[in-house]
Design a protein around this motif. Structure first.
Motif, short mmCIF file in Angstrom:
data_model
loop_
_atom_site.label_atom_id
_atom_site.label_comp_id
_atom_site.label_asym_id
_atom_site.label_seq_id
_atom_site.Cartn_x
_atom_site.Cartn_y
_atom_site.Cartn_z
N SER A 154 0.75 -1.32 -0.02
CA SER A 154 -0.12 0.15 0.14
C SER A 154 0.69 1.21 -0.02
CB SER A 154 -0.94 0.04 1.15
OG SER A 154 -0.13 0.09 2.50
N ILE A 155 2.06 1.14 0.00
CA ILE A 155 3.00 2.45 0.38
C ILE A 155 3.91 2.41 -0.97
CG2 ILE A 155 4.86 3.47 1.61
CD1 ILE A 155 2.52 3.36 2.99
N ASP A 156 3.72 3.75 -1.18
CA ASP A 156 4.51 4.19 -2.75
C ASP A 156 6.00 4.48 -2.33
OD1 ASP A 156 2.48 4.87 -4.82
OD2 ASP A 156 1.70 5.73 -2.99
N ILE A 157 6.35 4.89 -1.13
CA ILE A 157 7.74 5.35 -1.05
C ILE A 157 8.22 5.19 0.52
CG2 ILE A 157 7.14 7.86 -0.71
CD1 ILE A 157 9.90 8.14 -2.59
N ILE A 158 9.07 4.65 0.93
CA ILE A 158 9.66 4.64 2.32
C ILE A 158 11.16 5.28 2.45
CG2 ILE A 158 10.37 2.99 4.10
CD1 ILE A 158 8.39 0.96 3.02
N THR A 159 10.98 6.07 3.44
CA THR A 159 12.66 6.47 4.05
C THR A 159 12.83 5.98 5.33
OG1 THR A 159 11.35 8.16 5.15
CG2 THR A 159 12.00 8.94 2.61
N MET A 160 14.27 5.58 5.19
CA MET A 160 14.87 4.87 6.39
C MET A 160 16.16 5.85 6.44
SD MET A 160 15.13 0.89 6.95
CE MET A 160 15.22 0.36 8.65
N PHE A 180 9.49 -4.56 2.66
CA PHE A 180 9.27 -5.13 1.20
C PHE A 180 7.77 -5.36 1.10
CE2 PHE A 180 8.95 -8.13 -2.17
CZ PHE A 180 9.87 -7.89 -3.04
N SER A 181 7.10 -5.84 2.05
CA SER A 181 5.73 -6.18 2.00
C SER A 181 4.85 -4.93 2.02
CB SER A 181 5.31 -7.04 3.31
OG SER A 181 6.20 -8.20 3.16
N LEU A 182 5.31 -3.87 2.75
CA LEU A 182 4.37 -2.90 2.96
C LEU A 182 4.63 -2.11 1.64
CD1 LEU A 182 5.60 -1.23 6.36
CD2 LEU A 182 3.51 -2.08 5.67
N LEU A 183 5.49 -1.84 0.69
CA LEU A 183 5.84 -1.50 -0.62
C LEU A 183 4.61 -1.79 -1.72
CD1 LEU A 183 9.50 -0.76 -1.18
CD2 LEU A 183 7.60 1.27 -0.85
N LEU A 184 3.97 -1.01 -2.37
CA LEU A 184 3.51 -1.13 -3.64
C LEU A 184 4.42 -1.84 -4.79
CD1 LEU A 184 1.23 1.94 -4.00
CD2 LEU A 184 0.46 -0.38 -4.11
N PRO A 185 4.12 -3.08 -5.43
CA PRO A 185 4.98 -3.12 -6.60
C PRO A 185 5.44 -2.10 -7.36
CG PRO A 185 3.06 -4.78 -6.73
CD PRO A 185 2.90 -3.53 -5.41
N GLY A 186 6.59 -1.82 -7.44
CA GLY A 186 7.39 -0.47 -8.11
C GLY A 186 7.81 0.45 -7.06
#
Length: 280
Positions: A154-160, A180-186
């Motif tokens: 469901s997430i487009d972009i993650i910052t860490m 990895f599981s939280l991010l949308l494909p792409g």
């Protein structure tokens, strides 16, 4: 500390040679290692130690990270896409990354989470905190609780940014499996942390080393120092495509105190493959 940059990124494999003096410093660290009992207690007390850190320092310790959009222009690219993008700031601290972004009025809704409840309270007390644009909450990102507020894919972009280093190395893999599981494909993950042989690593005295490249500070918080080879293996084992991965050389400058020292960070841009299967 004020960060002033004086060099460009260097290739992945280049970290530089240690001086004889620095080799001696690293060797001395091995003369007294944190005991297994102490190491286990540090893990047990990790949340308490970070809460105490933010109780002492509140919002004064870190400067706002206005450099983020320069280093990670993907954050600006969200304006070019239709619809509101969802971003997750993993390890938000007191909001030094997210609030400068919100001031830019980007097309983002930000989930901001941190291990420390006190840090989250400080985020929520910021005058810029607006629940129509940001939701802050406490979570342990090494557990499945990370999915309590945000569904998978469901997430487009993650910052860490300077977060993984504070986590026990045994939990690195689980952490990145969760991301990895939280991010949308792409979707994109933007990462920066401490690099191997950074000045801060070389300054540790005997009695501070927990394990290889893993140390405890005086306040009980911990820090790991990464080489790009181990990060590459970690990222790929989870399924990320590595867009960029390199050491970044910077300098920490505090003119008032006469400090000017080199720093070594690691920086990466990762993508969940666009064709990654979406679980239902």
């Amino acid at each position: 500390m004020e960060f002033l940059e004086d060099s460009i990124d260097v290739p992945v494999s280049e970290i530089g040679e240690l001086s004889p003096e620095d080799k001696v410093k690293l060797e001395k660290q091995n003369s007294r290692i944190v005991s297994e009992f102490q190491a286990n207690k540090l893990e047990k007390d990790a949340m308490k130690n970070w809460d105490l850190f933010y109780k002492r320092n509140e919002t004064r310790f870190f400067k706002d990270r206005h450099w983020t959009v320069r280093e990670f222009q993907e954050l600006l690219g969200v304006q070019e896409k239709p619809g509101r993008r969802k971003m997750l700031e993993m390890g938000c601290g007191v909001g030094n990354l997210v609030f400068p972004l919100l001031e830019m009025d980007l097309n983002l809704f930000v989930f901001a989470c941190d291990f420390s409840r006190r840090a989250v309270e400080l985020v929520k007390s910021n005058p810029l905190y607006d629940e129509s644009k940001i939701q802050a909450y406490q979570v342990d990102i090494t557990t499945d609780d990370v999915f309590s507020k945000i569904p998978q894919n469901s997430i487009d972009i993650i910052t860490m940014v300077f977060v993984l280093s504070a986590i026990h190395p045994d939990n690195f893999l689980k952490t990145f499996e969760n991301l990895f599981s939280l991010l949308l494909p792409g979707g994109i993950l933007l990462f920066r942390d401490y690099g191997l042989y950074d000045m801060a690593q070389l300054r540790f005295k005997p009695g501070c080393k927990i394990a290889d490249n893993f140390y405890v500070r005086q306040d009980g918080t911990r820090s790991y120092y990464f080489c790009t080879e181990e990060l590459k293996a970690l990222f790929q084992s989870v399924g990320f495509e590595i867009l960029t991965l390199s050491y970044v050389h910077r300098r920490t400058v505090n003119k008032k105190e006469g400090i000017d020292v080199p720093r070594i960070f690691v920086q990466a841009k990762l993508q969940k493959p666009p064709a990654a299967a979406v679980e239902v």
